[in-house]
Scaffold this active site. Structure first.
Site, short mmCIF file in Angstrom:
data_model
loop_
_atom_site.label_atom_id
_atom_site.label_comp_id
_atom_site.label_asym_id
_atom_site.label_seq_id
_atom_site.Cartn_x
_atom_site.Cartn_y
_atom_site.Cartn_z
N LYS B 80 -70.08 29.18 -15.16
CA LYS B 80 -71.13 28.87 -14.19
C LYS B 80 -72.06 27.83 -14.81
O LYS B 80 -72.34 27.87 -16.01
CB LYS B 80 -71.89 30.16 -13.86
CG LYS B 80 -72.90 30.04 -12.73
CD LYS B 80 -73.54 31.41 -12.48
CE LYS B 80 -74.50 31.39 -11.31
NZ LYS B 80 -75.09 32.73 -11.08
N SER B 155 -74.92 34.01 -6.24
CA SER B 155 -75.00 32.60 -6.58
C SER B 155 -73.82 32.06 -7.37
O SER B 155 -73.63 30.85 -7.45
CB SER B 155 -76.29 32.35 -7.36
OG SER B 155 -76.25 32.99 -8.62
N SER B 179 -75.25 38.39 -8.20
CA SER B 179 -74.67 37.04 -8.20
C SER B 179 -73.29 36.92 -8.81
O SER B 179 -72.65 35.88 -8.67
CB SER B 179 -75.61 36.06 -8.90
OG SER B 179 -76.65 35.69 -8.03
#
Lengths: 98, 486
Positions: B80, B155, B179
């Site tokens: 990420k 996210s 997330s």
């Protein structure tokens, strides 16, 4: 907890405290959005928290303390590699006091 | 029929590598070719590091002795884009950090590199990890591989979509209120939020420090345990990381749930959860019973307060953490300002997107004089009560099972107008962050061609227990083998 509607002036004040720039449209949008969101928080009024200690971290970190031993750190040029403005080996900023 | 390489799990790829049926270069080319093929429609990456990855893979193939043997050696992965990678762009999907090149690796990156992992790129996300759909990326939304009109969740939407579509063998996400688990659920992959403190946060761009944890996003539970083995451990650079941990999660996978006591908190099955999701989880609980587990309905009455607690604490911490973006030390800087204050205001106005500004404002308000006790301290006290409520049910139950997300993947644009609607997506995942307990989401079924995730929560540091329960379910079902057709 008595939650007032958040006025535009109040939004501008919070933004000023934080030094966050907002457009006039942002200010009116945030005034209604923040009021709506804070309204949802009223639900916490229903919880009796007398005698309860606040929790900062859910898991206590036993490993937090250590000997203060000097070790390698980032070299200056690496530290400054993303700086928007540099002079000699320093971050360059506009005058704070004028 | 043999699977294309990009569809392999980590453990299958490792077997092929060990038997010299494939090289690390083959695996890396497979991932990069897949990226080339599907990335125009998925858009799960912010940065692809193809040349670097190939160079690394070739060097591993030519020097097999260079690193200790590990389960991850020579296998390509993604991170990420809020996890710092030395000399590789790390943007947090924000204009504020669109040119930020970290001078150091996050501890998890160091660990994966040490295990011989090969970075193929950085995954798209909601800006600064604030969002549940990846639509808050300042660069582009990511598309759900099961239906390109829909969001991948967020996210960590980029990582979940990349793993689901075979663009990498695994990815690391971060989870502050769901997330990792919510996008894993919406993309039909496995996502684990470890116990707070199990994995070092050093080098993770901070959102809400008392809630953030890094964890694996993988194709199955065995892979999840393999990645977890590699990233756990105390780190002197993160004083909240915990000293005593196991790192043999993968070895202790038994797949036996005979006698396991499962609690099913009824509050997670109430209004707001889609019927298809409810039916799927109920069906899954029957499967657990068949495997010898006992399933009992329980109650966690404080659940209804979790969302309010979270949306006070997380923005408060975020407002403090994000004050570092002042246009001076790193990141975007507005140049044409008259004064330092003007520069700072314009830097943040241009650098932060609408959701980040909203949360900064919310947090600054909640922390401001006159409201601090009413909001922040009140929320911290309710947090104590939520934590204690979980602790008390774990005296009687080994794991808790719930839906991960109240719905399957929603349409891009469907929830962007109303922040409160968007916040409700995290209603089932937020409590684990507030309490700091571990929780995993695994594929449990489909509705109209869209994946449904099941969440398994456990007591502090009981990753072994929840991984075992997840593994047992996985062994008994085929959901984890489903792949989107792209």
């Amino acid at each position: 907890m008595n939650i007032p509607k958040i006025s535009k002036e109040e939004v501008e004040n919070i933004a000023l405290v934080y030094r966050l720039g907002l457009s006039p449209e942002d200010v009116s949008r945030l005034s209604s959005e923040l009021s709506n969101i804070l309204d949802q928080f009223r639900i916490l009024d229903n919880v009796d928290t007398s005698g309860i200690n606040p929790t900062g971290h859910s898991v206590s970190a036993d490993g937090a303390m250590r000997e203060d031993e000097p070790s390698k750190s980032l070299p200056v040029n690496k530290t400054l590699q993303n700086a928007p403005s540099v002079e000699n080996d320093y971050f360059k900023v506009k005058a704070v006091l004028e | 029929m043999t699977l294309p390489l990009y569809e392999l799990t980590i453990h299958d790829a490792k077997d092929l590598l060990d038997n010299q049926m494939v090289s690390s270069e083959d695996l890396t080319r497979a991932a990069l070719d897949r990226i080339k093929q599907v990335e125009p429609s998925i858009k799960s990456f912010v940065t692809v590091t193809g040349d670097l990855a190939l160079e690394e893979a070739k060097s591993f193939d030519q020097n097999p002795g260079v690193l200790p043997s590990s389960n991850l050696r020579g296998i390509p992965f993604q991170l990420k884009d809020n996890i710092c990678t030395q000399d590789i762009l790390t943007t947090c999907s924000s204009n504020m950090l669109s040119e930020f090149i970290p001078p150091y690796d996050a501890t998890v990156v160091e660990k994966l590199k040490h295990s011989g992992g090969i970075i193929v790129g950085k995954g798209n996300m909601d800006e600064f990890a604030m969002g549940s759909s990846t639509e808050n990326s300042a660069f582009h939304p990511t598309h759900n591989p099961w239906d390109l009109e829909r969001v991948p969740g967020g996210s960590s939407g980029g990582p979940a979509a990349a793993v689901a579509s075979g663009e990498c063998f695994y990815s690391l996400g971060s989870d502050t209120g769901g997330s990792i688990r919510q996008p894993a659920s919406l993309c039909g992959v496995v996502g684990l939020k470890p116990t707070y403190g199990l994995v070092s946060r050093y080098g993770l761009v901070a959102f809400a420090s008392s809630l953030d944890q890094i964890g694996p996003i993988t194709k199955d539970v065995r892979d999840c345990s393999i990645v977890l083995d590699a990233i756990v451990g105390h780190d002197p650079m993160d004083s909240t990381s915990i000293a005593t941990v196991s790192n043999c999660y993968s070895k202790s996978l038994k797949g036996d749930v005979n006698g396991l006591k499962i609690g099913v908190p009824k509050e997670y099955f109430e209004a707001g959860v889609d019927k298809s999701v409810l039916d799927c989880i109920k069906e899954s609980l029957l499967a657990f019973e068949k495997l010898g587990a006992t399933v009992s309905e329980i109650s966690l009455p404080l659940t209804k307060y979790a969302l309010a607690v979270y949306y006070i604490l997380a923005p408060s911490e975020a407002s403090a953490n994000l004050s570092r973006y002042d246009g001076v030390k790193y990141g975007y800087s507005y140049k044409d300002a008259g004064s330092i204050w003007d520069a700072m205001e314009k830097t943040r106005q241009n650098g932060f997107g609408p959701e980040v500004s909203r949360r900064i404002m919310l947090g600054t308000y909640a922390l401001s004089a006159g409201y601090y006790d009413a909001y922040y301290v009140k929320a911290q006290k309710v947090r104590t009560m939520i934590r204690d409520e979980f602790s008390s049910v774990f005296n009687d139950y080994d794991v808790l099972i719930t839906p991960t997300s109240p719905s399957t993947a929603f349409l891009i644009g469907e929830k962007t107008e109303d922040p409160l609607q968007m916040y409700l997506n995290d209603i089932c995942t937020i409590p684990a962050n507030i309490a700091g307990i571990p929780a995993i989401s695994i594929p449990a079924g489909f509705s109209n061609g869209l994946p449904i995730g099941m969440q398994i929560m456990g007591n502090y540091f009981s990753e072994n227990t929840i991984l075992n329960a997840a593994y047992a379910f996985e062994q008994a079902t085929e959901w984890h083998k489903m792949r989107p057709s792209l």
